[in-house]
Design an enzyme around this catalytic site. Structure first.
Site, PDB file in Angstrom:
ATOM      1  N   ASN A  11       0.849  -1.188   0.000  1.00  0.00           N
ATOM      2  CA  ASN A  11       0.000   0.000   0.000  1.00  0.00           C
ATOM      3  C   ASN A  11       0.894   1.251   0.000  1.00  0.00           C
ATOM      4  O   ASN A  11       1.503   1.599   1.013  1.00  0.00           O
ATOM      5  CB  ASN A  11      -0.898  -0.052   1.247  1.00  0.00           C
ATOM      6  CG  ASN A  11      -1.867   1.102   1.318  1.00  0.00           C
ATOM      7  OD1 ASN A  11      -1.562   2.202   0.879  1.00  0.00           O
ATOM      8  ND2 ASN A  11      -3.029   0.854   1.896  1.00  0.00           N
ATOM      9  N   ASP A  70      -0.732  -3.571  10.263  1.00  0.00           N
ATOM     10  CA  ASP A  70      -2.097  -3.884   9.886  1.00  0.00           C
ATOM     11  C   ASP A  70      -2.993  -2.875  10.585  1.00  0.00           C
ATOM     12  O   ASP A  70      -2.776  -2.556  11.758  1.00  0.00           O
ATOM     13  CB  ASP A  70      -2.461  -5.317  10.303  1.00  0.00           C
ATOM     14  CG  ASP A  70      -3.515  -5.906   9.375  1.00  0.00           C
ATOM     15  OD1 ASP A  70      -3.346  -5.819   8.143  1.00  0.00           O
ATOM     16  OD2 ASP A  70      -4.526  -6.458   9.884  1.00  0.00           O
ATOM     17  N   TYR A 152     -10.953   4.758   4.183  1.00  0.00           N
ATOM     18  CA  TYR A 152     -12.129   5.369   4.807  1.00  0.00           C
ATOM     19  C   TYR A 152     -11.906   6.846   5.166  1.00  0.00           C
ATOM     20  O   TYR A 152     -12.739   7.442   5.854  1.00  0.00           O
ATOM     21  CB  TYR A 152     -12.508   4.590   6.075  1.00  0.00           C
ATOM     22  CG  TYR A 152     -12.862   3.140   5.803  1.00  0.00           C
ATOM     23  CD1 TYR A 152     -14.164   2.760   5.496  1.00  0.00           C
ATOM     24  CD2 TYR A 152     -11.886   2.138   5.830  1.00  0.00           C
ATOM     25  CE1 TYR A 152     -14.491   1.430   5.240  1.00  0.00           C
ATOM     26  CE2 TYR A 152     -12.197   0.809   5.576  1.00  0.00           C
ATOM     27  CZ  TYR A 152     -13.494   0.465   5.278  1.00  0.00           C
ATOM     28  OH  TYR A 152     -13.817  -0.851   5.015  1.00  0.00           O
ATOM     29  N   LYS A 173      -3.151  15.227   8.744  1.00  0.00           N
ATOM     30  CA  LYS A 173      -3.611  13.902   9.176  1.00  0.00           C
ATOM     31  C   LYS A 173      -2.628  13.317  10.186  1.00  0.00           C
ATOM     32  O   LYS A 173      -3.019  12.703  11.179  1.00  0.00           O
ATOM     33  CB  LYS A 173      -3.768  12.983   7.955  1.00  0.00           C
ATOM     34  CG  LYS A 173      -4.188  11.559   8.316  1.00  0.00           C
ATOM     35  CD  LYS A 173      -4.402  10.656   7.104  1.00  0.00           C
ATOM     36  CE  LYS A 173      -4.639   9.204   7.524  1.00  0.00           C
ATOM     37  NZ  LYS A 173      -4.811   8.266   6.406  1.00  0.00           N
TER      38      LYS A 173
HETATM   39  P1  ITT Z   1      -0.874  -4.014   3.188  1.00  0.00           P
HETATM   40  O1  ITT Z   1      -1.532  -5.184   3.858  1.00  0.00           O
HETATM   41  O2  ITT Z   1      -0.172  -4.383   1.929  1.00  0.00           O
HETATM   42  O3  ITT Z   1      -0.020  -3.226   4.140  1.00  0.00           O
HETATM   43  P2  ITT Z   1      -3.609  -3.042   2.928  1.00  0.00           P
HETATM   44  O4  ITT Z   1      -4.217  -1.879   2.208  1.00  0.00           O
HETATM   45  O5  ITT Z   1      -4.109  -4.418   2.630  1.00  0.00           O
HETATM   46  O6  ITT Z   1      -2.013  -2.962   2.720  1.00  0.00           O
HETATM   47  P3  ITT Z   1      -4.559  -3.371   5.635  1.00  0.00           P
HETATM   48  O7  ITT Z   1      -4.656  -4.839   5.517  1.00  0.00           O
HETATM   49  O8  ITT Z   1      -3.960  -2.804   6.872  1.00  0.00           O
HETATM   50  O9  ITT Z   1      -3.696  -2.738   4.457  1.00  0.00           O
HETATM   51  O10 ITT Z   1      -5.983  -2.812   5.281  1.00  0.00           O
HETATM   52  C1  ITT Z   1      -6.620  -1.933   6.014  1.00  0.00           C
HETATM   53  C2  ITT Z   1      -7.661  -1.196   5.212  1.00  0.00           C
HETATM   54  O11 ITT Z   1      -8.168  -0.238   6.130  1.00  0.00           O
HETATM   55  C3  ITT Z   1      -7.121  -0.403   4.016  1.00  0.00           C
HETATM   56  O12 ITT Z   1      -7.242  -1.078   2.811  1.00  0.00           O
HETATM   57  C4  ITT Z   1      -8.024   0.829   4.037  1.00  0.00           C
HETATM   58  O13 ITT Z   1      -9.255   0.552   3.411  1.00  0.00           O
HETATM   59  C5  ITT Z   1      -8.271   1.008   5.522  1.00  0.00           C
HETATM   60  N1  ITT Z   1      -7.296   1.925   6.132  1.00  0.00           N
HETATM   61  C6  ITT Z   1      -6.104   1.616   6.695  1.00  0.00           C
HETATM   62  N2  ITT Z   1      -5.480   2.725   7.127  1.00  0.00           N
HETATM   63  C7  ITT Z   1      -6.279   3.754   6.815  1.00  0.00           C
HETATM   64  C8  ITT Z   1      -6.183   5.144   6.974  1.00  0.00           C
HETATM   65  O14 ITT Z   1      -5.123   5.724   7.530  1.00  0.00           O
HETATM   66  N3  ITT Z   1      -7.202   5.896   6.544  1.00  0.00           N
HETATM   67  C9  ITT Z   1      -8.279   5.334   5.965  1.00  0.00           C
HETATM   68  N4  ITT Z   1      -8.446   4.037   5.760  1.00  0.00           N
HETATM   69  C10 ITT Z   1      -7.457   3.237   6.181  1.00  0.00           C
END
Ligand code: ITT
Length: 195
Positions: A11, A70, A152, A173
């Site tokens: 990400n 995560d 989100y 942020k």
């Molecule tokens: P990696 O596992 O490759 O690190 P990912 O996008 O799959 O990336 P997560 O499993 O941690 O990451 O997913 C969490 C989700 O929560 C992410 O896809 C977003 O939709 C949301 N999210 C995480 N951090 C956020 C933030 O700072 N602001 C808004 N939404 C967020």
């Protein structure tokens, strides 16, 4: 010599936010920069277990110091959902807009819009694992607002803030965010190890 860490994520938004907190104190290498192209599984039902899975996967591949994180959005009126399922709330497509639509729909008629983001970092340094957590409390808006950030951000307003995360620049942020709080703990730990 500067400590180098591989950041086990696919990400890019996370990479940008974390680099903006860490600055040039430590060197962060992305999976892409390390030449690693894999979709790391996140099969577990806690943020901690998924973070561990990601950092261990990359550590086993590289034998190098690395970390992962995560993050979940935990909504009180939905018993903590989407939580660990935040990325795939509306299906495997990991579509930010569909996830937001589903969240707003599930919160219709719910007076309590309290929510929090929680980030768990798993660091593997010299073959030992360490965890760092960051939490940001806030509210889910009734309509989305703003274009910055990801996930989100357009529907989340942090406690003490006057606009959504998506209406803020990254530096704004960072003042409130779960990720900044977890990374600051990581940074303090790394600094203490160095001295
Ligand atoms: P990696 O596992 O490759 O690190 P990912 O996008 O799959 O990336 P997560 O499993 O941690 O990451 O997913 C969490 C989700 O929560 C992410 O896809 C977003 O939709 C949301 N999210 C995480 N951090 C956020 C933030 O700072 N602001 C808004 N939404 C967020």
């Amino acid at each position: 010599m500067k400590t180098t860490l591989i950041f086990a994520t696919n990400n890019q938004h996370k990479v940008d936010e974390i680099r903006s907190v860490i600055g040039d104190q430590f060197e962060i290498i992305t999976l892409q920069e390390a030449g690693i192209n894999i979709d790391i599984p996140e099969p577990h039902d806690t943020l901690e277990a998924n973070a561990t899975e990601k950092s261990h996967t990359i550590h086993q591949l590289t034998q190098k110091n690395c970390f992962s994180e995560d993050t979940g959005l935990e909504v009180a009126a939905l018993n903590g959902e989407p939580g660990v399922k935040s990325a795939r709330y509306a299906g495997d497509g990991r579509d930010f807009q569909r996830n937001i639509d589903k969240l707003l729909e599930n919160l219709q008629e719910k007076p309590n819009r309290s929510a929090r983001f929680r980030t768990v970092i798993s660091l593997i340094l010299d073959n030992k694992e360490y965890f760092f957590e960051g939490v940001c409390e806030g509210q889910i808006l009734t309509e989305q607002s703003g274009k910055s950030g990801f996930g989100y951000d357009p529907v989340f307003i942090p406690t003490g803030g006057d606009k959504s995360f998506a209406d803020m620049r990254m530096e704004e942020k960072n003042v409130f965010s779960h990720r900044q709080k977890a990374v600051t703990k990581l940074l303090n730990f790394l600094t203490s190890q160095r001295s």
